[in-house]
Structure formats: structure tokens, C-alpha cells
Write a protein that holds these residues in place. Sequence first.
Motif, PDB file in Angstrom:
ATOM      1  N   MET A   1       0.834  -1.190   0.000  1.00 50.56           N
ATOM      2  CA  MET A   1       0.000   0.000   0.000  1.00 50.56           C
ATOM      3  C   MET A   1       0.875   1.248   0.000  1.00 50.56           C
ATOM      4  O   MET A   1       1.968   1.261   0.521  1.00 50.56           O
ATOM      5  N   ASP A   2       0.334   2.282  -0.570  1.00 46.32           N
ATOM      6  CA  ASP A   2       1.055   3.539  -0.720  1.00 46.32           C
ATOM      7  C   ASP A   2       0.224   4.635  -0.073  1.00 46.32           C
ATOM      8  O   ASP A   2      -0.946   4.803  -0.391  1.00 46.32           O
ATOM      9  N   ASP A   3       0.807   5.387   0.858  1.00 40.70           N
ATOM     10  CA  ASP A   3       0.026   6.418   1.546  1.00 40.70           C
ATOM     11  C   ASP A   3      -0.268   7.625   0.653  1.00 40.70           C
ATOM     12  O   ASP A   3      -1.029   8.508   1.031  1.00 40.70           O
ATOM     13  N   HIS A   4       0.299   7.661  -0.553  1.00 42.20           N
ATOM     14  CA  HIS A   4      -0.004   8.746  -1.476  1.00 42.20           C
ATOM     15  C   HIS A   4      -1.188   8.409  -2.382  1.00 42.20           C
ATOM     16  O   HIS A   4      -1.691   9.263  -3.090  1.00 42.20           O
ATOM     17  N   CYS A   5      -1.623   7.193  -2.363  1.00 40.29           N
ATOM     18  CA  CYS A   5      -2.724   6.747  -3.215  1.00 40.29           C
ATOM     19  C   CYS A   5      -4.062   7.095  -2.554  1.00 40.29           C
ATOM     20  O   CYS A   5      -4.305   6.763  -1.392  1.00 40.29           O
ATOM     21  N   ARG A   6      -4.929   7.721  -3.301  1.00 41.05           N
ATOM     22  CA  ARG A   6      -6.234   8.133  -2.780  1.00 41.05           C
ATOM     23  C   ARG A   6      -7.061   6.932  -2.346  1.00 41.05           C
ATOM     24  O   ARG A   6      -7.724   6.959  -1.307  1.00 41.05           O
ATOM     25  N   ASP A   7      -7.037   5.849  -3.132  1.00 43.41           N
ATOM     26  CA  ASP A   7      -7.804   4.655  -2.775  1.00 43.41           C
ATOM     27  C   ASP A   7      -7.247   3.981  -1.523  1.00 43.41           C
ATOM     28  O   ASP A   7      -8.004   3.455  -0.714  1.00 43.41           O
ATOM     29  N   CYS A   8      -5.910   4.002  -1.360  1.00 43.70           N
ATOM     30  CA  CYS A   8      -5.302   3.450  -0.140  1.00 43.70           C
ATOM     31  C   CYS A   8      -5.738   4.252   1.085  1.00 43.70           C
ATOM     32  O   CYS A   8      -6.109   3.676   2.114  1.00 43.70           O
ATOM     33  N   ARG A   9      -5.686   5.570   0.969  1.00 43.50           N
ATOM     34  CA  ARG A   9      -6.090   6.422   2.103  1.00 43.50           C
ATOM     35  C   ARG A   9      -7.547   6.211   2.464  1.00 43.50           C
ATOM     36  O   ARG A   9      -7.924   6.269   3.631  1.00 43.50           O
ATOM     37  N   ALA A  10      -8.386   5.926   1.448  1.00 42.67           N
ATOM     38  CA  ALA A  10      -9.814   5.724   1.699  1.00 42.67           C
ATOM     39  C   ALA A  10     -10.128   4.295   2.139  1.00 42.67           C
ATOM     40  O   ALA A  10     -11.260   3.995   2.503  1.00 42.67           O
ATOM     41  N   GLY A  11      -9.134   3.407   2.106  1.00 42.28           N
ATOM     42  CA  GLY A  11      -9.348   2.029   2.518  1.00 42.28           C
ATOM     43  C   GLY A  11     -10.104   1.192   1.496  1.00 42.28           C
ATOM     44  O   GLY A  11     -10.723   0.193   1.852  1.00 42.28           O
ATOM     45  N   LEU A  12     -10.061   1.582   0.219  1.00 42.43           N
ATOM     46  CA  LEU A  12     -10.776   0.865  -0.828  1.00 42.43           C
ATOM     47  C   LEU A  12      -9.934  -0.279  -1.386  1.00 42.43           C
ATOM     48  O   LEU A  12      -8.718  -0.161  -1.512  1.00 42.43           O
ATOM     49  N   ASP A  13     -10.592  -1.382  -1.737  1.00 43.64           N
ATOM     50  CA  ASP A  13      -9.901  -2.492  -2.396  1.00 43.64           C
ATOM     51  C   ASP A  13      -9.584  -2.077  -3.827  1.00 43.64           C
ATOM     52  O   ASP A  13     -10.472  -1.634  -4.564  1.00 43.64           O
ATOM     53  N   HIS A  14      -8.317  -2.208  -4.204  1.00 43.58           N
ATOM     54  CA  HIS A  14      -7.888  -1.836  -5.557  1.00 43.58           C
ATOM     55  C   HIS A  14      -6.512  -2.420  -5.803  1.00 43.58           C
ATOM     56  O   HIS A  14      -5.923  -3.032  -4.926  1.00 43.58           O
ATOM     57  N   CYS A  15      -6.002  -2.232  -7.014  1.00 39.48           N
ATOM     58  CA  CYS A  15      -4.682  -2.734  -7.359  1.00 39.48           C
ATOM     59  C   CYS A  15      -3.888  -1.627  -8.030  1.00 39.48           C
ATOM     60  O   CYS A  15      -4.441  -0.847  -8.808  1.00 39.48           O
ATOM     61  N   HIS A  16      -2.600  -1.563  -7.755  1.00 35.73           N
ATOM     62  CA  HIS A  16      -1.733  -0.560  -8.367  1.00 35.73           C
ATOM     63  C   HIS A  16      -1.150  -1.018  -9.700  1.00 35.73           C
ATOM     64  O   HIS A  16      -0.467  -0.262 -10.367  1.00 35.73           O
ATOM     65  N   GLY A  17      -1.411  -2.262 -10.081  1.00 35.10           N
ATOM     66  CA  GLY A  17      -0.900  -2.800 -11.343  1.00 35.10           C
ATOM     67  C   GLY A  17      -1.761  -2.391 -12.529  1.00 35.10           C
ATOM     68  O   GLY A  17      -2.771  -1.705 -12.395  1.00 35.10           O
ATOM     69  N   SER A  18      -1.356  -2.838 -13.697  1.00 30.83           N
ATOM     70  CA  SER A  18      -2.110  -2.597 -14.936  1.00 30.83           C
ATOM     71  C   SER A  18      -2.801  -3.889 -15.347  1.00 30.83           C
ATOM     72  O   SER A  18      -2.193  -4.958 -15.326  1.00 30.83           O
ATOM     73  N   LEU A  19      -4.056  -3.790 -15.745  1.00 31.15           N
ATOM     74  CA  LEU A  19      -4.823  -4.947 -16.173  1.00 31.15           C
ATOM     75  C   LEU A  19      -4.621  -5.135 -17.676  1.00 31.15           C
ATOM     76  O   LEU A  19      -4.779  -4.192 -18.452  1.00 31.15           O
TER      77      LEU A  19
END
Length: 62
Positions: A1-19
Motif C-alpha cells: 500500500m502507498d500512503d499517497h494513493c487516494r484509494d489506499c487512504r480511503a481504505g478501498l480495495d484496488h490494485c496498483h498494477g495494470s490490467l
Amino acid sequence: MDDHCRDCRAGLDHCHGSLIHHAYQATECTEDGCPGAVLPHSFALDCEAVGCRCAQIFALAV
């Protein structure tokens, strides 16, 4: 997790990779351990953009 990511700060499930979308196969992600299309991804691309030839093989088979 990255504290600069908006989804990380919001606690949302997501991925930082490319699909990566394949022509007739399941999608895959550039991040190890990612379940693929199950999680939201910020970036998605066709497999041809990364040098995959499955779309060409699929077109020849049809």
C-alpha cells in the motif's frame, strides 16, 4: 500500500498494477498476487500493447 494513493487512504480495495486484456483468455495483472479483474485497476490495456500475439492467433483461427 502507498500512503499517497487516494484509494489506499480511503481504505478501498484496488490494485496498483495494470490490467491486461487478452483476446480470448482471462485478464492478467502486472502485480504479483492480484486476482485480476476482480479488483478495480487504474490502468488497463490490450495485450497487443505489451507484445502478446494471442489476438492475431485468434483472428487466424476464426
